[in-house]
Scaffold this motif. Structure first.
Motif, short mmCIF file in Angstrom:
data_model
loop_
_atom_site.label_atom_id
_atom_site.label_comp_id
_atom_site.label_asym_id
_atom_site.label_seq_id
_atom_site.Cartn_x
_atom_site.Cartn_y
_atom_site.Cartn_z
N SER A 17 0.80 -1.22 0.00
CA SER A 17 0.00 0.00 0.00
C SER A 17 0.84 1.27 0.00
N LEU A 18 1.92 1.27 0.80
CA LEU A 18 2.71 2.49 0.89
C LEU A 18 3.47 2.76 -0.40
N VAL A 19 3.88 1.72 -1.07
CA VAL A 19 4.54 1.90 -2.36
C VAL A 19 3.58 2.56 -3.34
N GLY A 20 2.32 2.08 -3.33
CA GLY A 20 1.32 2.64 -4.21
C GLY A 20 1.12 4.12 -3.95
N ASP A 21 1.10 4.47 -2.68
CA ASP A 21 0.91 5.86 -2.30
C ASP A 21 2.09 6.72 -2.74
N ALA A 22 3.28 6.23 -2.41
CA ALA A 22 4.50 6.99 -2.73
C ALA A 22 4.65 7.13 -4.25
N GLY B 60 11.20 5.23 -0.29
CA GLY B 60 10.70 6.43 0.38
C GLY B 60 11.53 7.66 0.02
N VAL B 61 12.84 7.51 0.06
CA VAL B 61 13.74 8.63 -0.24
C VAL B 61 13.55 9.09 -1.68
N PHE B 62 13.52 8.15 -2.60
CA PHE B 62 13.40 8.47 -4.01
C PHE B 62 12.09 9.21 -4.31
N PHE B 63 11.01 8.72 -3.71
CA PHE B 63 9.71 9.31 -4.01
C PHE B 63 9.53 10.69 -3.39
N THR B 64 10.01 10.86 -2.17
CA THR B 64 9.89 12.20 -1.59
C THR B 64 10.77 13.17 -2.34
N ALA B 65 11.92 12.69 -2.82
CA ALA B 65 12.80 13.54 -3.61
C ALA B 65 12.07 14.01 -4.87
N SER B 66 11.36 13.08 -5.54
CA SER B 66 10.70 13.49 -6.77
C SER B 66 9.53 14.43 -6.49
N LEU B 67 8.91 14.27 -5.33
CA LEU B 67 7.84 15.19 -4.95
C LEU B 67 8.40 16.60 -4.73
N ALA B 68 9.51 16.67 -3.98
CA ALA B 68 10.13 17.96 -3.70
C ALA B 68 10.56 18.65 -5.00
#
Lengths: 257, 242
Positions: free
Chosen positions: A32-37, A87-95
Motif C-alpha cells: 500500500s505504501l509503495v502505491g501511495d508513494a 521512500g527517499v526516491f519518491f519524496t525527492a521526486s515530490l520535492a
C-alpha cells in the motif's frame, strides 16, 4: 453544462473502477505504501509536460513508467531493494516536482481539478482503463498466486518478475489517469482506500474485487458531485468519500458478504 | 525411462556470503521415499528450494525428463483475513471443479450429500484463513496433487498440526503412494517418522552426513554429527508392530 458533467462523471467512473480493481491486489501484496508513494512521482512528469506544453497525463505517465522500471529492477534483480530507498526516491521526486511545477498550476497538480479534464484526457482514460482491465484479468490468477506464495507460484513455473512488472505498469497507468481528478498527492489513496474497505467486507477474492471496484466508483461519483456543489477541490473530496466508506466498512467487519 | 528421477551432484548454495550447503551429492530412484533430516539451520528447506530452482546454486540438479513436481511448502505467509476461498485457491491451478473435488476427497476431506463439508459448511466456499493447521496442510497437498505430479516435495509435513492429525498426514502420504506412482521427498526432524515411512534418508548438516536406508545410515556417529555428541536419540522399538 449537463453534458460536460456527464462526461466528467463517466471518466471518473473509469478511473475509480480501475483504481479499485488494481488496489485489491496492492492491499493483499502489502504494498500500500509503495502505491501511495508512487503517485508522487507523477508530479515532476506533470511539471515537465506543463512547461513544454504537452498533455500532463502523458507527462505523468512517462515519469511513472520510468520510476516503476526502477523499482522493479531494484526489487527483482538486485539485493539492494529497501523500503527506505523507495521512500527517499519518491519524496525527492515530490520535492523536485513542487519546485519545477509552474506556480499557477501547482495547486491543481497537487490536488486535482476535474474542470480541466478535456476530450483528449477522456480518450486516454477510456483506452487506459480498458488496457488495465484486460491485462489484469489475464494475469489475475498468476498474480494472486504470487501474492499467496511466491515459492508456490515459481514452483508452478510462473514468471513472477514478469507478472509483477506488468502489474506495476498497470498501477502506473491507473495513477496517471487519476492525477487530473485527485492530484499527485492523493491518487495513491484512490488505489488503496476503496480496496482496503473492500477487504473488510469480502469473503472471497471475487467479492473482494467487485466491492473494491464499486467503492472506487462510488467514491469518484459522490466526490465529484460534492466538489461541484460545494466548489471545493475534487481530490480531497473524492478521497474523503472513500475514507468515509472505509470507516463504515469497519463497522461491518465480521459480517462479511 | 531413466531409473533415477533425480541426480544431485556437488550442490553448493551460498546466501549473503554464508555457505548454506556444501558439496551435496545424492540420487533418488523412481518411487522412492526419501527423508531429509537434520537440525534447525542445517539447510533442509534451502536444499528443497535449490531442487525447485527457486534460488541460485552451483553444481548440478538433474531431474528426469518426464518429471512433474508437486511442492508442499512448510507454511504460507498468508494473513488470517485474506478473502481467499479454498475453491479460488485451488482454481489457480485447475479450473475443472470435478478434478478439484476428486483431489480433495483423495486428501481426506469428506462429503455430505453433494458437497465437500468443513465443520458443517461447504469446504470450497470456506476461506483459507479459518482452516486449522491440519486442514490447511491437506489443502496444500491437494494443490500440489492438482498438477498430477510424479514427485512430491514435502517441507516438514508435521509442523502446525496436532498429534492425531499429524499421524494422518504421514498415513496420507503412504496411501497416496499406493494409489499413484509417486516419488516422495520429505523434510522431517522426527526420527520415528523417518524409520517408519522412509526407504532412504539423507542426513544434512550443511554437508551430507549420511545417506542410505534409515536403519543403516542413522548410527551413533551420524547422529552426533547432526545433533551434537551428548544428544541421545532412540531407535523406535516398536517398528515391527506397524
Amino acid at each position: 453544462m449537463g453534458i460536460n458533467l456527464f462526461f466528467i462523471l463517466f471518466v471518473g467512473v473509469l478511473v475509480g473502477a480501475s483504481s479499485g480493481y488494481l488496489g485489491s491486489f496492492m492491499v493483499l501484496k502489502r504494498m500500500s505504501l509503495v502505491g501511495d508513494a508512487l503517485s508522487h512521482v507523477a508530479l515532476p512528469g506533470l511539471a515537465v509536460a506543463l512547461t513544454f506544453g504537452f498533455n500532463p497525463m502523458l507527462g505523468a505517465l512517462l515519469a511513472l513508467m520510468i520510476a516503476i522500471l526502477g523499482i522493479w529492477y531494484l526489487s527483482e534483480k538486485t539485493e539492494i531493494y529497501s523500503e527506505a530507498l523507495v521512500g527517499v526516491f519518491f519524496t525527492a521526486s515530490l520535492a523536485l516536482g513542487i519546485l519545477i511545477t509552474p506556480e499557477p498550476e501547482l495547486l491543481e497538480a497537487l490536488f486535482g481539478n476535474f474542470e480541466k479534464i478535456g476530450f483528449l484526457d477522456g480518450v486516454v482514460t477510456v483506452i487506459a482503463s480498458g488496457v488495465i482491465f484486460l491485462v489484469i484479468k489475464k494475469i489475475s490468477d498468476r498474480l494472486m498466486l504470487g501474492v499467496v506464495s511466491e515459492d508456490l507460484a515459481k514452483s508452478a513455473d510462473i514468471d513472477i518478475p514478469k507478472i509483477n512488472l506488468l502489474y506495476l505498469l498497470m498501477v502506473g497507468l491507473a495513477v496517471a489517469i487519476g492525477v487530473k481528478f485527485v492530484g499527485t498527492l492523493l491518487t495513491g489513496a484512490l488505489v488503496i482506500v476503496p480496496a482496503a474497505a473492500a477487504k473488510n467486507l469480502a469473503r472471497s477474492i471475487k467479492s473482494f474485487q467487485t466491492i473494491a471496484v464499486v467503492n472506487g466508483v462510488i467514491s469518484t461519483i459522490v466526490g465529484i458531485l460534492l466538489a461541484k456543489t460545494l466548489t471545493i477541490e475534487s481530490g480531497p473530496s473524492v478521497v474523503l468519500v472513500s475514507i468515509i466508506i472505509f470507516i463504515m466498512s469497519l463497522l461491518f467487519k465480521g459480517k462479511r458478504v | 525411462m531413466e531409473e533415477n528421477i533425480l541426480k544431485v551432484t556437488n550442490l553448493n548454495v551460498t546466501l549473503n556470503t554464508h555457505k548454506i550447503l556444501e558439496n551435496i551429492s545424492f540420487e533418488v530412484k523412481r518411487d522412492d521415499t526419501l527423508a531429509i533430516i537434520g537440525p534447525n539451520g542445517a539447510g533442509k528447506t534451502v536444499l528443497f528450494k535449490a531442487l525447485l530452482g527457486l534460488l541460485p546454486y552451483d553444481g548440478q540438479v538433474e531431474w528426469a525428463k518426464d518429471v512433474k513436481i508437486g511442492y508442499v511448502p512448510q507454511r504460507l505467509n498468508i494473513e488470517k483475513d485474506v478473502p481467499l476461498t479454498v475453491e479460488e485457491f485451488l482454481k489457480f491451478k485447475e479450473k475443472d471443479l470435478e478434478i478439484i473435488e476428486r483431489v480433495l476427497l483423495q486428501v481426506g476431506f469428506k462429503t455430505e450429500g453433494d458437497h465437500l463439508i468443513h465443520r458443517g459448511k461447504r469446504l470450497l466456499k470456506t476461506r483459507l484463513g479459518v482452516l486449522s493447521g491440519g486442514e490447511f496442510q491437506r489443502v496444500l497437498i491437494a494443490f500440489a496433487l492438482l498438477g498430477a505430479p510424479n514427485v512430491l516435495l514435502f517441507d516438514e509435513p508435521t509442523s502446525g498440526v496436532d498429534v492425531s492429525a499429524e499421524e494422518t498426514v504421514y498415513m496420507l502420504i503412504d496411501r497416496l503412494k499406493k494409489e499413484v506412482d509417486l516419488t516422495i521427498i520429505f523434510i522431517s526432524h522426527e526420527l520415528e517418522v523417518v524409520y517408519r515411512y522412509a526407504e532412504h534418508v539423507l542426513c544434512l548438516n550443511k554437508e551430507k552426513v549420511c545417506y542410505g536406508p534409515p536403519r543403516e545410515a542413522i548410527d551413533k556417529a551420524s547422529l552426533a554429527k547432526l545433533y551434537g555428541e551428548d544428544v541421545h536419540f532412540y531407535k523406535h522399538e516398536h517398528h515391527h508392530v506397524h
